[in-house]
Write a protein that holds these residues in place. Sequence first.
Motif, short mmCIF file in Angstrom:
data_model
loop_
_atom_site.label_atom_id
_atom_site.label_comp_id
_atom_site.label_asym_id
_atom_site.label_seq_id
_atom_site.Cartn_x
_atom_site.Cartn_y
_atom_site.Cartn_z
N ARG A 12 -15.20 9.36 -6.98
CA ARG A 12 -15.29 10.43 -7.69
C ARG A 12 -16.69 10.31 -8.82
O ARG A 12 -17.56 10.77 -8.49
N ASP A 13 -16.01 9.48 -10.08
CA ASP A 13 -17.40 9.37 -10.95
C ASP A 13 -18.26 8.50 -10.36
O ASP A 13 -19.52 9.06 -10.92
N GLY A 14 -17.84 7.78 -9.79
CA GLY A 14 -19.21 6.77 -9.17
C GLY A 14 -20.06 7.50 -8.22
O GLY A 14 -21.06 7.20 -8.47
N ALA A 200 -7.35 5.07 -20.47
CA ALA A 200 -8.48 5.20 -21.06
C ALA A 200 -9.57 5.12 -19.87
O ALA A 200 -9.47 4.79 -18.95
N HIS A 201 -10.55 6.09 -20.43
CA HIS A 201 -11.73 6.23 -19.30
C HIS A 201 -13.09 6.27 -20.08
O HIS A 201 -13.33 7.24 -20.96
N CYS A 202 -13.97 5.19 -19.90
CA CYS A 202 -14.98 5.06 -21.00
C CYS A 202 -16.26 4.74 -20.11
O CYS A 202 -16.51 4.22 -19.05
N HIS A 203 -17.22 5.39 -20.65
CA HIS A 203 -18.79 5.45 -20.05
C HIS A 203 -19.59 4.47 -20.95
O HIS A 203 -19.22 4.33 -22.17
N ASP A 204 -20.59 4.06 -20.29
CA ASP A 204 -21.35 2.79 -20.91
C ASP A 204 -22.72 3.29 -21.63
O ASP A 204 -23.61 2.58 -21.58
N GLY A 236 -23.10 5.22 -16.34
CA GLY A 236 -22.06 4.57 -15.50
C GLY A 236 -20.74 4.35 -16.38
O GLY A 236 -20.68 4.67 -17.67
N ASN A 237 -19.76 4.15 -15.53
CA ASN A 237 -18.35 3.74 -16.19
C ASN A 237 -18.15 2.56 -16.43
O ASN A 237 -18.80 1.54 -16.12
N ALA A 238 -17.07 2.03 -16.93
CA ALA A 238 -16.57 0.84 -17.13
C ALA A 238 -16.42 0.16 -15.80
O ALA A 238 -15.82 0.79 -14.70
N THR A 511 -17.97 18.22 -13.27
CA THR A 511 -18.23 17.53 -14.38
C THR A 511 -16.95 16.40 -14.61
O THR A 511 -16.22 16.54 -13.61
N GLY A 512 -16.93 15.81 -15.94
CA GLY A 512 -15.58 14.84 -15.93
C GLY A 512 -15.89 13.59 -16.39
O GLY A 512 -16.67 13.04 -15.89
ZN LIG Z 1 -16.12 9.99 -16.42
#
Ligand SMILES: [Zn+2]
Length: 512
Positions: A12-14, A200-204, A236-238, A511-512
């Motif tokens: 999804r986010d990826g 937790a949901h983190c972006h880099d 990107g994400n964690a 979004t998200g």
């Molecule tokens: Zn996200």
Amino acid sequence: MRKINIFDTTLRDGEQSAGVNLNFTEKLEIARQLERLNVDIIEAGFPAASKGDFASVAEIAREIKGCSVTGLARSVLKDIDAAWEALKHGAEPRLHLFIATSPIHRIHKLKQTKEEVIETAVRTVQYAAAKFPVIQWSAEDACRTELDFLAEIVEEVIKAGAKVINIPDTVGYISPQEYGNIFTYLREHVPSINKIELSAHCHDDLGMSIANSLAAVSAGASQVEGTINGIGERAGNAALEEFAVALHIRKDFYEAETRMNLKEISRTSSLVSKLTGMAVPANKAVVGRNAFAHESGIHQDGVLKEKTTYEIISPELVGLQNNTMVLGKHSGRHAFRNRLNEIGLSVPENEINHLFTVFKELADRKKEMTDDDLAAIILEEKLSKEQQYYRLDSIQVQYGTNQVPTATVTLSGCQNERIQEASTGSGSIEALYNTLEKCMDETASLLDYRIQSVGAGRDALAQVYVKLVFGGIETSGRGLAQDVLEASAKAYINAVNRVLYMEETKKIAVTG
Ligand SMILES: [Zn+2]
């Protein structure tokens, strides 16, 4: 030891990474591998976004039984309905519902007051709770939200039925200490906090996604979200493999662990990289090509005497094995099937014969067949079964130092019609792509072209990735062949086939 749930959002986010668009078969292949990796939750997509998203989330929910499958929904009833239809056959249907809470988003995007945002959140959680056994609720842009308002809305959605509360750093802005403080604040100021899991949901964006995720764990989060190889929106994400290995290696400090099967990390990383076309940097932690290479003389000397002098993670821990020669043209069907099982490639029994023929044809031309070769050809065969609007029948390219390169291409169209064209270019690839453009009668501009060998050796298979704009739509494609020109043609056709498929299943912005 505390258990930390791993929530994977590679699909999804990826998949929201620029230039990545995975098709149905690719998503399913990644989901199966995530199940082997033993993640706890797979976010398979955004069912209301398009027909294509809906179909792949539904299929993944039906097929994957080893972990929970979830889908994203905005705080609107039709999104929740679509998610339920897609997820209801899953082992543990779970909804991921979100609404933006920060003043920037409330004022400029939602145009709603605090009270209106709470009202919408509560109403939609209640509506979803009548369908779903588990609801995860996310406060989009939580880290730039007023703390007292965040605590207030979290309490209200817990009362409405949310079981997991996710605090995303949507824009990658927060620092580890501040992020930990948000979790601590919520635990102290939300009366019903003990009834739910914190996530937790983190972006880099500032390179702090793993540090932030670990800070959240220290402050009480029991779920961490991320993607394989850290792919995702913007920076990107964690990266989940980094997070899981960090927790494993430093469990003395964090006193927490995941259920992830770390030995599947290497294979998962390479599958995601191959299917998304997003290369893993050589120096990337845990999965980079150089992550276990000791170059300096002093380090090499130390490692030879005692590995732990300079090595804190062993390559075996993440399933990295020496890619030794395994099969050749004299290998039989039995050895072929055994090797597929050993390297974790699931192939239905009725397809073994066909795949064995493909393998034999290649083994006749290529001396040594490595595990990477096997994985590449099996994957290629599986993927070639779908979305073939154009098929490559043959190519011929003429090149000489003092000649104009010329290409002739024969394709089959979607009604099985034969299309043949010829054209020239200043190089072989340009001649080939000019010809393909003529065949398809639609302009295409090439944004990126990359060629990689599968493993080593001068007879290695060629893997080509292209990014192009076809009919105004940006897309990417992949082609595998023993010859670089054939791989290049296949990559172009693959990219075009994806656009034609996307046209059928139009997307809305996410979004998200
Ligand atoms: Zn996200």
